[in-house]
Write an enzyme that holds these catalytic residues in place. Structure first.
Site, PDB file in Angstrom:
ATOM      1  N   ASP A  72      -7.021  16.983 -99.117  1.00 39.56           N
ATOM      2  CA  ASP A  72      -6.932  16.421 -97.830  1.00 39.56           C
ATOM      3  C   ASP A  72      -7.699  15.390 -97.635  1.00 39.56           C
ATOM      4  O   ASP A  72      -8.740  15.117 -97.311  1.00 39.56           O
ATOM      5  CB  ASP A  72      -7.795  17.575 -96.915  1.00 39.56           C
ATOM      6  CG  ASP A  72      -7.305  18.859 -97.075  1.00 39.56           C
ATOM      7  OD1 ASP A  72      -6.349  19.138 -96.193  1.00 39.56           O
ATOM      8  OD2 ASP A  72      -7.658  19.997 -97.651  1.00 39.56           O
ATOM      9  N   ARG A  80     -11.749  13.273 -98.780  1.00 37.21           N
ATOM     10  CA  ARG A  80     -12.113  13.692-100.079  1.00 37.21           C
ATOM     11  C   ARG A  80     -12.970  12.558-101.029  1.00 37.21           C
ATOM     12  O   ARG A  80     -13.675  12.443-101.639  1.00 37.21           O
ATOM     13  CB  ARG A  80     -11.359  14.718-100.873  1.00 37.21           C
ATOM     14  CG  ARG A  80     -10.912  15.852 -99.951  1.00 37.21           C
ATOM     15  CD  ARG A  80     -12.072  16.510 -99.399  1.00 37.21           C
ATOM     16  NE  ARG A  80     -11.387  17.639 -98.541  1.00 37.21           N
ATOM     17  CZ  ARG A  80     -11.829  18.080 -97.331  1.00 37.21           C
ATOM     18  NH1 ARG A  80     -12.976  17.497 -96.734  1.00 37.21           N
ATOM     19  NH2 ARG A  80     -11.388  19.208 -96.768  1.00 37.21           N
ATOM     20  N   ARG A 147      -9.171  15.041 -85.207  1.00 35.75           N
ATOM     21  CA  ARG A 147      -8.265  15.372 -86.472  1.00 35.75           C
ATOM     22  C   ARG A 147      -6.804  15.158 -85.810  1.00 35.75           C
ATOM     23  O   ARG A 147      -5.712  14.835 -86.573  1.00 35.75           O
ATOM     24  CB  ARG A 147      -8.236  16.458 -87.218  1.00 35.75           C
ATOM     25  CG  ARG A 147      -9.436  16.638 -87.683  1.00 35.75           C
ATOM     26  CD  ARG A 147      -9.857  18.174 -88.455  1.00 35.75           C
ATOM     27  NE  ARG A 147      -8.884  18.492 -89.378  1.00 35.75           N
ATOM     28  CZ  ARG A 147      -8.631  19.555 -89.867  1.00 35.75           C
ATOM     29  NH1 ARG A 147      -9.128  20.677 -89.147  1.00 35.75           N
ATOM     30  NH2 ARG A 147      -7.729  19.948 -90.693  1.00 35.75           N
ATOM     31  N   LYS A 177       0.911  19.365 -90.423  1.00 31.64           N
ATOM     32  CA  LYS A 177       0.189  20.475 -90.331  1.00 31.64           C
ATOM     33  C   LYS A 177      -0.293  20.432 -88.578  1.00 31.64           C
ATOM     34  O   LYS A 177      -0.610  19.479 -87.957  1.00 31.64           O
ATOM     35  CB  LYS A 177      -0.979  20.535 -91.268  1.00 31.64           C
ATOM     36  CG  LYS A 177      -2.115  19.520 -91.297  1.00 31.64           C
ATOM     37  CD  LYS A 177      -3.097  20.011 -92.341  1.00 31.64           C
ATOM     38  CE  LYS A 177      -4.086  18.831 -92.273  1.00 31.64           C
ATOM     39  NZ  LYS A 177      -4.955  19.009 -93.506  1.00 31.64           N
ATOM     40  N   HIS A 178      -0.626  21.712 -88.078  1.00 32.20           N
ATOM     41  CA  HIS A 178      -0.655  22.871 -88.798  1.00 32.20           C
ATOM     42  C   HIS A 178       0.382  23.769 -87.891  1.00 32.20           C
ATOM     43  O   HIS A 178       0.172  24.237 -86.843  1.00 32.20           O
ATOM     44  CB  HIS A 178      -1.759  23.809 -88.516  1.00 32.20           C
ATOM     45  CG  HIS A 178      -3.228  23.188 -89.014  1.00 32.20           C
ATOM     46  ND1 HIS A 178      -3.771  21.895 -88.588  1.00 32.20           N
ATOM     47  CD2 HIS A 178      -3.811  23.283 -90.407  1.00 32.20           C
ATOM     48  CE1 HIS A 178      -4.683  21.483 -89.332  1.00 32.20           C
ATOM     49  NE2 HIS A 178      -4.667  22.372 -90.397  1.00 32.20           N
ATOM     50  N   HIS A 190     -10.585  28.884 -89.503  1.00 31.10           N
ATOM     51  CA  HIS A 190     -11.680  29.259 -90.801  1.00 31.10           C
ATOM     52  C   HIS A 190     -12.522  30.336 -90.507  1.00 31.10           C
ATOM     53  O   HIS A 190     -12.900  31.132 -91.603  1.00 31.10           O
ATOM     54  CB  HIS A 190     -12.497  28.008 -91.219  1.00 31.10           C
ATOM     55  CG  HIS A 190     -11.775  26.723 -91.554  1.00 31.10           C
ATOM     56  ND1 HIS A 190     -11.244  26.041 -90.463  1.00 31.10           N
ATOM     57  CD2 HIS A 190     -11.748  26.344 -92.725  1.00 31.10           C
ATOM     58  CE1 HIS A 190     -10.503  24.861 -91.339  1.00 31.10           C
ATOM     59  NE2 HIS A 190     -10.828  25.126 -92.588  1.00 31.10           N
ATOM     60  N   ASP A 262      -1.632  27.303 -95.143  1.00 26.68           N
ATOM     61  CA  ASP A 262      -3.149  26.592 -95.229  1.00 26.68           C
ATOM     62  C   ASP A 262      -3.856  27.638 -96.119  1.00 26.68           C
ATOM     63  O   ASP A 262      -3.367  28.649 -96.620  1.00 26.68           O
ATOM     64  CB  ASP A 262      -3.722  26.757 -93.647  1.00 26.68           C
ATOM     65  CG  ASP A 262      -4.721  25.536 -93.442  1.00 26.68           C
ATOM     66  OD1 ASP A 262      -5.181  25.339 -94.526  1.00 26.68           O
ATOM     67  OD2 ASP A 262      -5.257  25.615 -92.421  1.00 26.68           O
TER      68      ASP A 262
END
Length: 515
Positions: A72, A80, A147, A177-178, A190, A262
């Site tokens: 990601d 990351r 995002r 996404k998503h 999440h 996901d």
């Protein structure tokens, strides 16, 4: 597309995670045993460039040249790899680009996607789970927000598609996404299973517009949302819904790229479909790969692999469906083979300069103008000590880090760090400097802390500027003029310091302010 049943390894449809920055013996044995289709890297896996490149190489040596190595690297708060130029948050990029004509917007968004990709393909990483094409029409959305490229579906489609195309042109498969849209939720998948109870007509006008643009353009992969859409399927989340993945995406829209779920460890899935159930259900629904994350525990990977094998042997997962999925994954890996490409210092410097320019162009003013600050005079900064993390976010901005970032611009900055529930350090600092201008910073992704709200009555009599550092919607929650930086990376904070001295805030807000 057909394969002999002896060639069908159902575990090849799993993308798994690993516990650390090296391929330890236990992880190597796991990959060898199951022959997964690829690996998803997280912050814990990314260290020095040489070490991470070696990890990727080791994974490929075990899984073969068709392995997909995902990550990601969205930009902004979701990154990351941090030792290369960091693309801005999509909403920040949108704020910077909206004043430009549409052709220039596309060109620069394409360059942002390429910058993200260059830092990945240098290491051999060939799949980026980005960009986010969710249309963030809910200001209370706890997991999308910055995002997203904004609240206008046409803008999200234009910039998001260009970003994806820039990534793929630079050698890294994009995953939009998503699907079919996570922008109008007030819950985080999440943590729970959200529902988007909108009519099909409403979804077509807003959520689906960017995804349809990506499908028409042939973007290489789509990542699913763990959300129930009753207009399409009354009970199953999109990740597991044949109506969504096969009926809509494959059938009506004729999409033939890779569909990946996901992460199945997210509670929207794990709480309802435990012990590897999600893997076969996703493939039966029309996905090609299930993302299995154990965050140090390989049990989910084994459970998914076993569940897929049982489903294949029983006929619940037809051989033809698995064969189709594995074909798409092989085709994507051969189109994006992950051959490392050098990332020259000259290119890195050019990309860093571009990121800095976007940072400055993104700074957005809300409310009355605020005169430039005088760097020779005291300025007060009131900021929480820390902030929360969770969901896709692995980092936050501390009050000390914000102070350090602003000191080069404001050498006489005086800071009050506010512990949870305690505004007294701010009150003491205000009393010592009764005439100094005040910067009131909100740095948390989710909520304006009560310690900040408690200061509002006192600060209304002072020259106060709100710095909405992370969540841009918080600029609307306090009764002060505000500057929005759309994030806390180096480029954002340097741009914020520049704006405080220059008064320049050229960004355009990517969502509407309700009157």
């Amino acid at each position: 597309m057909s394969s002999n049943s002896s060639d069908l390894n159902p575990a090849r449809a799993l993308i798994v995670d690993l516990p650390g920055p090296d391929l330890d013996p236990a992880s190597a044995a796991l990959l060898s045993e199951y022959g997964f289709g690829g690996v998803c890297l997280f912050n814990r896996n990314v260290s020095t460039p040489q070490r991470t490149a070696r990890l990727v190489q080791d994974i490929r040596e075990l899984l073969g040249p068709d392995a997909l190595i995902g990550i990601d690297q969205e930009g902004g708060a979701v990154l990351r790899r941090l030792d290369v130029p960091m693309p801005p948050a999509p909403m920040g990029l949108s704020a910077a680009l909206l004043p430009l004509d549409q052709d220039e917007q596309r060109a620069q968004a394409r360059e942002a996607g390429a910058i993200a990709a260059r830092g990945l393909i240098e290491l051999g990483i060939n799949w980026n789970y980005a960009p986010t094409l969710d249309v963030n029409v809910n200001p209370l959305n706890p997991v999308i927000g910055d995002r997203s490229f904004g609240a206008d579906p046409a803008v999200v489609a234009r910039l998001g598609l260009a970003w994806a195309q820039g990534s793929e042109a630079a050698g890294v498969l994009a995953a939009v996404k998503h699907f079919p849209g996570h922008g109008d939720t007030y819950q985080d998948s999440h943590l729970t299973l959200p529902t988007v109870d909108k009519s099909r007509a409403e979804l077509e006008q807003t959520e689906w517009l960017p995804f349809r643009a990506a499908v028409r353009a042939g973007v290489g992969s789509v990542m699913t949302a763990h959300i129930v859409y009753p207009a399409l399927d009354a009970t199953l989340p999109a990740t597991l819904s044949r109506a969504v993945l096969t009926g809509l995406l494959r059938g009506e829209w004729s999409y033939d790229g890779v569909v990946v779920t996901d992460a199945t460890d997210m509670r929207a899935i794990r709480d309802h479909y435990p012990h590897g159930q999600a893997g076969p259900l996703a493939l039966i629904a029309g996905a090609d790969a299930a993302l299995s994350c154990g965050h140090g525990d390989d049990t989910p990977h084994r459970e998914h692999a076993s569940a897929l094998r049982r489903a294949l042997d029983s006929g619940e997962l037809p051989e033809e469906r698995l064969s189709e999925a594995l074909f798409r994954l092989r085709r994507a890996a051969r189109q994006f083979p992950g051959t490392p490409r050098p990332y020259s210092e000259a290119q890195k410097q050019a990309d860093a300069a571009q990121v800095q320019a976007w940072g400055r162009a993104s700074i957005t003013r809300i409310g009355a103008s605020f005169p430039p600050l005088d760097p020779s005079q005291p300025v007060l900064l009131l900021v929480p000590e820390g902030a929360g993390i969770g969901g896709p976010y692995g980092e936050f901005l501390s009050g000390e880090a914000l102070t350090a970032a602003l000191i080069p611009a404001l050498p006489h900055l005086q800071t009050a760090l506010l512990p949870p529930g305690d505004s007294s350090p701010a009150l003491a600092l205000l009393a010592r400097h009764p005439a100094a201008p005040v910067l009131l910073a909100t740095t948390d992704r989710w909520a304006v802390p009560e310690t900040i709200r408690a200061l509002v009555p006192t600060l209304q009599a002072r020259r106060t500027l709100h710095l909405a550092v992370w969540n841009p919607y918080q600029a609307l929650e306090l009764p002060f003029p505000a500057l929005i930086s759309y994030g806390f990376r180096r480029g954002n904070l340097e741009a914020l310091g520049h704006a405080l001295l220059s008064g320049e805030a050229p960004g355009q807000l990517p969502f509407l302010v309700q009157a």
